[in-house]
Structure formats: C-alpha cells, structure tokens
Enzyme design. Sequence first.
Site, short mmCIF file in Angstrom:
data_model
loop_
_atom_site.label_atom_id
_atom_site.label_comp_id
_atom_site.label_asym_id
_atom_site.label_seq_id
_atom_site.Cartn_x
_atom_site.Cartn_y
_atom_site.Cartn_z
N SER A 30 34.22 46.96 49.50
CA SER A 30 35.50 47.81 49.42
C SER A 30 35.64 48.13 50.79
O SER A 30 35.73 47.69 51.73
CB SER A 30 35.53 48.91 48.34
N HIS A 54 35.97 43.49 43.74
CA HIS A 54 36.40 44.13 42.79
C HIS A 54 37.13 43.36 41.56
O HIS A 54 37.58 42.09 41.80
CB HIS A 54 37.85 44.71 43.16
N GLU A 66 38.52 39.25 49.43
CA GLU A 66 38.99 39.64 47.95
C GLU A 66 39.67 40.87 48.08
O GLU A 66 39.73 41.62 49.13
CB GLU A 66 37.82 39.69 47.07
#
Length: 307
Positions: free
Chosen positions: A113, A277, A208
């Site tokens: 992230s 995620h 992503e």
Amino acid sequence: MDSAIVKPPALRPGDTIGVVAPAAAVDREYLERGVGTLSAMGFRVKVSRHVLDRAGILAGSDRDRAGEVAAFFRDPEVRAIFGARGGYGCGRLLPLIDFATITRTPKIFLGFSDATFLLNALVDRSAIACFHGPMVAMDFARGLTPRSRDHLMRLLSGDAEGCELEAREVVHKGVAEGQLIGGCLSVVVASLGTPWAPNFDGRILFLEDIGEKAYRIDRMLVQLRQAGALERVAGVVFGAIRPVEGSEQERALIAEFIADQTAGLGCPVLFGIEAGHGTENLTLPFGVCVRLDGGSRRLIISEAAVS
C-alpha cells in the site's frame, strides 16, 4: 537490469521481527492482534517505541517515523522489519532516510500500500531486495489464509525459488524476465517526476489498487504511459483491482482501460494475481528476478529472494 541487488538474510523461527509504523496512525487493538499472530508463528516481536504515536492522521512526526525505520535497520537484534499499516505518510519520509547506510545492514522489509514508496526506494537507493506483502495491524491482525502464510514463509526463509502465482487473465501475450518493482498504482504515479520514481528500465512492473473509480485507473495509467514508464518495462502484471462497490460496469471499464493503455507495448501483460488490496495478498519479492509467462498466465519467482 541491475544484477547488483543484495538479498537480506533469511528469516528463521525464533528470530526477532521489528514492527514499525511509517505511515498512518495505528489502532492498538489491531496492532496487538497482529503481534499475537507473529508470536504464534514462532517469532519474537520488538515493537518500535513510537508505533502508537499520533500526529493528526500520521503515526507520529515524520522525523520519528523515519528514525525508527533507520534504527531497526541498525539494530543487531532485529532480523526483519514489518510495517504496521499503510494509509498515508511514507512518501514524507524518503528525504529523511539515509538509504546508502541501509545498504550496509540489509534486512527483510515487508509492507504494501503506502509502503510502496519505501519498497521501491529500498530497491533503487539501497540496492536490497524487499517484500510487498501483508502488514501487521492489517492482514496479520485479520488473519492470513493458510496459502498466504505458507507462501510468505517460503519466501522469507529462502524456499520460494520456482514459486508461481497464477493470473486470471492474459491481457497481452508474451514472455519476459526482469526484476520486480511497483506496488500500489496511485503511489507509483505519485512518485513520477520526483527523485523517488522507480527505475522502470527492463523490469517487471506490478500494479494494484483499491477504491478507485475506473476513470481514475485510466487517468493513472495514461500518466504512466505519457511519462514513458510503460514503454520502458519488460512486462506488466496487475493485482486484482476491485471496482468500487463491486460494480460490474466499473469492472468492465477497468479491464477495457488496462487493455487500452497497455496495447502496443510489445510485452506480456497479465491481470489478476492475488497480491495487494482485497486479495489474499500473496507476498512478492521486489528487486528479485521473476519471469512473466503469458502462455501459462503465471508470474514465476526465478530465484531465492533471501541469502
């Protein structure tokens, strides 16, 4: 492709894992659950002193957060460093960390992230392999799937050479090899035009994201392409980019935009591996050579990621 990547020492049962909070403020309950999971897996856990600090939405001041990342790389007791959570804040730390010094004490660093900022800097500035994968007060707190846990431990123990991750779709056919980089699409795009943008040349780019409308995914991919990044990579592999609120229309648009913005690159493009995620978040070794095979729909880890 730069072959001079240093692989950190492997993680063994009983080793000490340091937990740091380089980004957003951390919830104590989730942190304790995640630490409990690591302890149950047979590791000692050393939590950084400022891990529960709060400065607005951040886990303490920039200087304290950067200092704790650097301190754990220097700490001889700590064998691996796991991020507590993402959110926001890692990009603010980059000018405060001496990445050249980290090169002299390579260790496993695990996160994803917002930690995308740190992962790519560790590969390019410290020349060490690192790991895109679960975070302590997020995935470990919720509980890893058996497959995710086993895959993680194989990678971190040095037993993952030849591991394969299957994609759901082939967007463009082909075969390519290169060092793996990338991470969260919005973070990679945020680094463009800064000294911290990844080196894309000849590498396999993993992307992503979550919670983004289809038009925003397209806008970010357009920026990557217009910045010349996509033309420089050897291949592209996407995680499972989930549409907002599960909309089938959004899902179809995301697939269309990905196909459009990667058309004509002349390299393999795969979509839908279980990393990042909204997935099992299978761990990926950044800086390590991987093979992208459009025929078998697989990302193949070509070599051990630790020493």
